[in-house]
Motif scaffolding. Structure first.
Motif, PDB file in Angstrom:
ATOM      1  N   TYR A 131       0.826  -1.209   0.000  1.00 48.68           N
ATOM      2  CA  TYR A 131       0.000   0.000   0.000  1.00 48.68           C
ATOM      3  C   TYR A 131       0.862   1.262   0.000  1.00 48.68           C
ATOM      4  O   TYR A 131       0.601   2.211  -0.755  1.00 48.68           O
ATOM      5  CB  TYR A 131      -0.926  -0.010   1.220  1.00 48.68           C
ATOM      6  CG  TYR A 131      -1.697   1.273   1.389  1.00 48.68           C
ATOM      7  CD1 TYR A 131      -2.847   1.508   0.649  1.00 48.68           C
ATOM      8  CD2 TYR A 131      -1.262   2.255   2.278  1.00 48.68           C
ATOM      9  CE1 TYR A 131      -3.562   2.688   0.787  1.00 48.68           C
ATOM     10  CE2 TYR A 131      -1.970   3.446   2.410  1.00 48.68           C
ATOM     11  CZ  TYR A 131      -3.111   3.655   1.673  1.00 48.68           C
ATOM     12  OH  TYR A 131      -3.800   4.835   1.796  1.00 48.68           O
ATOM     13  N   ILE A 141       2.769   2.211  -3.466  1.00 48.52           N
ATOM     14  CA  ILE A 141       2.036   2.760  -4.614  1.00 48.52           C
ATOM     15  C   ILE A 141       1.938   4.278  -4.447  1.00 48.52           C
ATOM     16  O   ILE A 141       1.538   4.773  -3.384  1.00 48.52           O
ATOM     17  CB  ILE A 141       0.642   2.122  -4.720  1.00 48.52           C
ATOM     18  CG1 ILE A 141       0.762   0.602  -4.904  1.00 48.52           C
ATOM     19  CG2 ILE A 141      -0.152   2.740  -5.877  1.00 48.52           C
ATOM     20  CD1 ILE A 141      -0.569  -0.125  -4.908  1.00 48.52           C
ATOM     21  N   TRP A 192      -0.019   6.807  -4.671  1.00 48.48           N
ATOM     22  CA  TRP A 192      -1.429   7.171  -4.804  1.00 48.48           C
ATOM     23  C   TRP A 192      -1.567   8.658  -5.130  1.00 48.48           C
ATOM     24  O   TRP A 192      -0.914   9.498  -4.541  1.00 48.48           O
ATOM     25  CB  TRP A 192      -2.199   6.868  -3.522  1.00 48.48           C
ATOM     26  CG  TRP A 192      -2.189   5.409  -3.136  1.00 48.48           C
ATOM     27  CD1 TRP A 192      -1.541   4.857  -2.109  1.00 48.48           C
ATOM     28  CD2 TRP A 192      -2.884   4.361  -3.796  1.00 48.48           C
ATOM     29  NE1 TRP A 192      -1.757   3.496  -2.054  1.00 48.48           N
ATOM     30  CE2 TRP A 192      -2.593   3.165  -3.099  1.00 48.48           C
ATOM     31  CE3 TRP A 192      -3.706   4.293  -4.924  1.00 48.48           C
ATOM     32  CZ2 TRP A 192      -3.100   1.927  -3.486  1.00 48.48           C
ATOM     33  CZ3 TRP A 192      -4.223   3.060  -5.300  1.00 48.48           C
ATOM     34  CH2 TRP A 192      -3.917   1.904  -4.593  1.00 48.48           C
ATOM     35  N   SER A 233      -8.266  -0.339  -0.623  1.00 54.80           N
ATOM     36  CA  SER A 233      -7.883   0.365  -1.855  1.00 54.80           C
ATOM     37  C   SER A 233      -8.560  -0.249  -3.072  1.00 54.80           C
ATOM     38  O   SER A 233      -9.036   0.470  -3.976  1.00 54.80           O
ATOM     39  CB  SER A 233      -6.357   0.327  -2.017  1.00 54.80           C
ATOM     40  OG  SER A 233      -5.718   0.943  -0.921  1.00 54.80           O
ATOM     41  N   LEU A 266     -11.033   1.429  -5.874  1.00 56.20           N
ATOM     42  CA  LEU A 266     -10.695   1.433  -7.291  1.00 56.20           C
ATOM     43  C   LEU A 266     -11.765   0.749  -8.141  1.00 56.20           C
ATOM     44  O   LEU A 266     -11.902   1.047  -9.347  1.00 56.20           O
ATOM     45  CB  LEU A 266      -9.342   0.743  -7.512  1.00 56.20           C
ATOM     46  CG  LEU A 266      -8.114   1.482  -6.968  1.00 56.20           C
ATOM     47  CD1 LEU A 266      -6.851   0.634  -7.137  1.00 56.20           C
ATOM     48  CD2 LEU A 266      -7.932   2.834  -7.654  1.00 56.20           C
ATOM     49  N   GLN A 321      -6.633   9.442   2.786  1.00 53.47           N
ATOM     50  CA  GLN A 321      -6.127   8.304   2.015  1.00 53.47           C
ATOM     51  C   GLN A 321      -7.143   7.864   0.968  1.00 53.47           C
ATOM     52  O   GLN A 321      -6.775   7.522  -0.171  1.00 53.47           O
ATOM     53  CB  GLN A 321      -5.791   7.142   2.964  1.00 53.47           C
ATOM     54  CG  GLN A 321      -4.615   7.409   3.883  1.00 53.47           C
ATOM     55  CD  GLN A 321      -4.455   6.332   4.933  1.00 53.47           C
ATOM     56  OE1 GLN A 321      -5.426   5.673   5.310  1.00 53.47           O
ATOM     57  NE2 GLN A 321      -3.235   6.171   5.424  1.00 53.47           N
ATOM     58  N   LYS A 349      -6.961  10.149  -2.062  1.00 52.26           N
ATOM     59  CA  LYS A 349      -5.810   9.881  -2.921  1.00 52.26           C
ATOM     60  C   LYS A 349      -6.044   8.650  -3.787  1.00 52.26           C
ATOM     61  O   LYS A 349      -5.690   8.626  -4.972  1.00 52.26           O
ATOM     62  CB  LYS A 349      -4.561   9.675  -2.058  1.00 52.26           C
ATOM     63  CG  LYS A 349      -4.038  10.944  -1.419  1.00 52.26           C
ATOM     64  CD  LYS A 349      -2.763  10.650  -0.638  1.00 52.26           C
ATOM     65  CE  LYS A 349      -2.207  11.922  -0.014  1.00 52.26           C
ATOM     66  NZ  LYS A 349      -0.964  11.661   0.740  1.00 52.26           N
ATOM     67  N   VAL A 350      -6.654   7.611  -3.202  1.00 50.63           N
ATOM     68  CA  VAL A 350      -6.913   6.393  -3.981  1.00 50.63           C
ATOM     69  C   VAL A 350      -7.925   6.693  -5.083  1.00 50.63           C
ATOM     70  O   VAL A 350      -7.767   6.263  -6.244  1.00 50.63           O
ATOM     71  CB  VAL A 350      -7.399   5.262  -3.072  1.00 50.63           C
ATOM     72  CG1 VAL A 350      -7.799   4.042  -3.898  1.00 50.63           C
ATOM     73  CG2 VAL A 350      -6.319   4.884  -2.068  1.00 50.63           C
ATOM     74  N   SER A 357      -6.617   8.294  -8.065  1.00 51.68           N
ATOM     75  CA  SER A 357      -5.766   7.453  -8.902  1.00 51.68           C
ATOM     76  C   SER A 357      -6.571   6.728  -9.968  1.00 51.68           C
ATOM     77  O   SER A 357      -5.996   6.048 -10.818  1.00 51.68           O
ATOM     78  CB  SER A 357      -5.005   6.432  -8.047  1.00 51.68           C
ATOM     79  OG  SER A 357      -4.102   7.092  -7.180  1.00 51.68           O
TER      80      SER A 357
END
Length: 823
Positions: free
Chosen positions: A725, A728, A730, A771, A775, A811, A814-815, A818
């Motif tokens: 994690y 990456i 992110w 995550s 996604l 967090q 940020k994911v 992405s």
């Protein structure tokens, strides 16, 4: 000369005149006002005179009382010695003289009581001395060989001895009363004790002499062999006590009872003396507080049965200096041969003497053990001690010492069985009797001998361990080949209790059994202090030496950035298993009552012991606290190092892969998601790291015990989750649909490694799992969710509603950023 100028009137006077003379017509009333003022002044002067008279009277009264008080204080300081003397002109003070008179009367009464007590004790001590000297004078005129023929003389002597015992008993009764009611009369008690002790120092030897003479006349001691033994036929040695006729049995009974009565009053004296405030340290020993404890070393009457046998037995002992087993065998045989006769004849006499809780069998065994202790202390052990320090052949000296102690342990157990076959022991005195029965009490006064024995035991155990450790097979645990090949799946066990459960190598079981054997040998020692000294010097030292070896073998683990070696991993794993097994055994031993008592003795009994260890609320007196702490630290530290090494190795192999996760060169597919996920293979850059991780995990499952493996793979999973994690970037990388699918495929491959150990391994990869949830969200949901997080209102509740329990709002943002669709 001019007339004096009038003083100006005060404000109060002007106010008075203004109130009475407001106009010219008021001047006519001036004579009447003046008369009124004169009468008021006269009344005030009379009142002042009365007050002055009262003050003079009170002052005179105070001076009188002050003088009386001063006189009373002078008489108090003189302690009433001059009560009758009074100063002329002084008044008497009966209230002050009365206490002094009372004290003087009390002093005279105390002197009278002291004199009466002294006279009474003088008479009692005189009776004791008269009876004692009468016995001594009569003994000088009697031929001891004719005791049985002159029955009247023997009866008369027993009566005099009993009168002396009664006199001692009366003296003790009076001294107890005085020490209770008049504890300040210490000098009187000490003076009486001195005279009584001197008299008893004469009376006891004479009583024992008469008793020995009676035994000799009865044919004691008997021969140590029987005629049948010359024909190689075993039979018991004839016991003269059993063969006595009724007349002789009556004489012996009277003599036995008289001697027991004398010992009993002596025991009472010791109890009373140790309870005195000014008791000597030697008398204030705790064992004297229990009257029956004074009989721990046996009864005088039974000891006198043993003493004549000593010289005959020592003749045989001298021939067996190199064969101690014969010495112990002879003592046991003689003790057993006379046991039944002693119990049948002497136990009723002990009961008749009201020596509650004492057993004739125990006293007989105690006497025989004391006899043997004397011989061992003067003849056997000094020779061994000299041989241990002077001989060149240390092995022979060690062997002789160990052989002797082995014989002592066996002898102790056999003699204890003989003693326990008597009446039931009272709980309060059982420990004292057991202490007297142990032949190992020889070490009580020779701590250097005890240390030599401990050193020899330790050296012998270390030599055996060295031979055991040289065989490398002793360090390997034999696993089931089917488990190794994966053909058989066995349920993991987490309640471990055996060496096989812990997968510990055979050498660990050898160490535990050897240490247990030395601990069992320490149980033969009679006191907790000796047990602690021996155990610390043998089994504890032996275990600590082995634990150091385990630490050294664990250090064979190569902790570097290179790949772990299978051999070093195997060595370290089995060493950790051995440590865990030894830790379990020590916890089990710590639960034993004997070790709990020794731990408490170290904590509370040793004032110089500053290292007090606490396990928990129930176990504050752990005996193995240091050893358990060392093993816990050893296992924890090296498991952490194994985990760190595997994570570093995984990181090295997968670094390029994690750095390229989400890059554009991996996102050139546009096929349907489900078809891609079913047919997509693991990223080539991730395969090598997964293969190594699978191999390491499989090996650890095979090598480590189930408890440590469970903790280890879970810690590894958490470490991998954090590594992937956090690696990456992110918010910087952009995941397309195929990129997300590739990440899911790679993550499933990682989870598949841990699935044999857990049905839901994704629970140990919380950040990667959260995550992937973000996604794989639909575009509209992701856009709405991102806007909600940006508003910052109730983010925690919003995350929980979407099944996100580990990533926070920042967090999650940020994911989501992405995702290529949200760019």
């Amino acid at each position: 000369m001019s007339p004096p100028r009038p003083q100006p009137a005060s404000a109060s006077l002007r106010g008075f005149l203004d109130a009475h003379f407001t106009s010219a017509e008021d001047l006519a009333a001036a004579p009447a006002l003046a008369e009124l003022l004169r009468r008021e002044c006269a009344g005030l002067e009379a009142s002042l005179g009365r007050l002055e008279a009262q003050l003079a009277s009170a002052s005179a009264s105070w001076q009188t009382r002050s003088g009386e008080a001063r006189s009373g204080l002078r008489r108090i300081r003189s302690r009433g010695l001059d009560v009758a003397v009074k100063d002329e002109g002084e008044g008497t003070a009966p209230g002050v003289e009365l206490p002094a008179i009372v004290r003087e009367i009390q002093r005279i009464d105390t002197i009278r009581l002291y004199a009466e007590a002294t006279l009474q004790l003088e008479a009692l001590v005189g009776n004791l001395e008269d009876a004692t000297f009468s016995i001594v004078r009569q003994a000088s005129k009697i031929n001891l060989s004719a005791v049985l023929r002159r029955a009247s003389d023997g009866v008369e002597k027993q009566e005099k001895l009993l009168r002396a015992v009664d006199a001692v008993r009366d003296i003790e009764r009076e001294l107890v009363r005085i020490s209770t009611s008049r504890p300040q009369w210490t000098n009187l008690i000490v003076a009486v004790d001195s005279r009584v002790d001197k008299t008893l120092a004469i009376l006891r030897p004479q009583a024992l002499t008469d008793y020995r003479g009676l035994l000799a006349a009865l044919g004691w001691p008997p021969s140590l062999s029987s005629p049948d033994m010359e024909k190689d036929k075993y039979s018991q040695v004839p016991n003269p006590l059993v063969l006595m006729n009724e007349a002789n049995k009556e004489k012996y009974s009277e003599s036995f009872l008289a001697l027991c009565a004398l010992q009993h009053v002596q025991a009472n004296r010791e109890v009373r003396q140790c309870q005195m405030p000014a008791a000597a340290p030697s008398l204030s020993d705790l064992k004297y507080f229990d009257k029956t404890a004074c009989f721990d070393n046996g009864l005088w009457a039974i000891d006198e049965l043993v003493h004549p046998i000593v010289s005959r037995m020592e003749y045989h002992f001298s021939k067996w200096s190199e064969q101690p087993e014969f010495i112990f065998a002879l003592v046991y045989k003689i003790t057993k041969d006379f046991m039944d006769g002693v119990d049948d004849i002497l136990q009723p006499l002990i009961d008749q003497a009201r020596l509650v809780g004492l057993s004739a069998k125990e006293s007989w065994v105690t006497g025989m053990v004391k006899m043997l202790l004397g011989y061992l202390e003067t003849q056997v052990f000094p020779t061994l001690f000299t041989s241990y320090h002077s001989t060149v052949d240390k092995l022979e000296a060690h062997s002789s010492w160990l052989h002797l102690n082995d014989q002592m342990i066996t002898f102790d157990k056999r003699m204890q069985l003989l003693a326990d076959s008597g009446i039931q022991k009272i709980a309060l005195i059982s420990e004292g009797l057991s202490r007297s029965l142990s032949v190992f009490s020889i070490y009580s006064g020779h701590s250097d001998w005890l240390q030599i024995w401990a050193d020899i035991e330790l050296n012998s155990a270390q030599h055996k361990l060295k031979s055991e450790m040289e065989d490398e097979a002793s360090w390997l645990y034999r696993t089931d080949p089917q488990d190794e090949l994966g053909h058989q799946k066995s349920a993991a066990k987490f309640l471990l209790s055996t060496r096989e459960d812990y997968k510990a190598p055979p050498v660990s079981e050898f160490v535990v059994k050897t240490a247990s054997t030395m601990i069992e040998r320490s149980h033969a020692l009679p006191s907790k202090g000796m047990k602690i000294q021996f155990t610390r010097s043998t089994s504890i030292q032996f275990l600590n030496d082995f634990f150091v070896v385990l630490h050294e073998r664990c250090q064979a683990l190569q902790l570097s950035n290179t790949a772990l070696e299978d051999e070093s991993l195997l060595i370290a794993s089995y060493a950790i298993n051995a440590a865990r097994y030894c830790e379990y055994v020590l916890w089990e031993w710590d639960e034993d009552t004997a070790f709990m008592e020794m731990g408490a003795h170290e904590k509370y009994g040793n004032a110089n012991n500053e290292q007090i260890h606490k396990r928990s609320a129930q176990h504050q007196c752990s005996f193995f606290a240091d050893e358990i702490a060392f093993l816990v630290k050893l296992g924890t530290n090296f498991l952490e190092q194994i985990m760190s090494s595997i994570l570093i190795e995984f990181e090295d192999l997968s670094w390029d892969y994690v750095q390229n996760i989400g890059s554009s060169n991996e996102q050139n597919h546009s096929d349907d998601e489900f078809l891609d996920e079913e047919n997509t293979e693991v990223s080539p850059g991730f395969v090598a790291s997964l293969d190594v991780l699978r191999e390491r995990t499989t090996k650890l499952k095979l090598y480590l015990n189930s408890k440590d493996f469970l903790d280890l793979w879970r810690s590894m999973a958490e470490g991998l989750d954090y590594f992937i994690y956090s690696s990456i970037r992110w918010g910087e990388v952009k995941f397309s649909g195929p990129g997300v699918i590739q990440l899911r495929v790679d993550t499933k491959a990682l989870l598949r490694i841990f699935r044999p150990y857990c049905s839901r391994p994704e629970a140990f990869f919380p950040f990667v799992t959260d995550s992937l949830k973000l996604l794989t969200m639909r575009e509209t949901d992701a856009q709405y969710f991102l806007e909600a997080l940006k508003n910052g209102k109730d983010n925690d509740n919003c995350l929980r509603l979407h099944g996100l329990h580990h990533v926070d709002a920042s967090q999650a943002v940020k994911v989501l950023r992405s995702k290529m669709t949200l760019a």
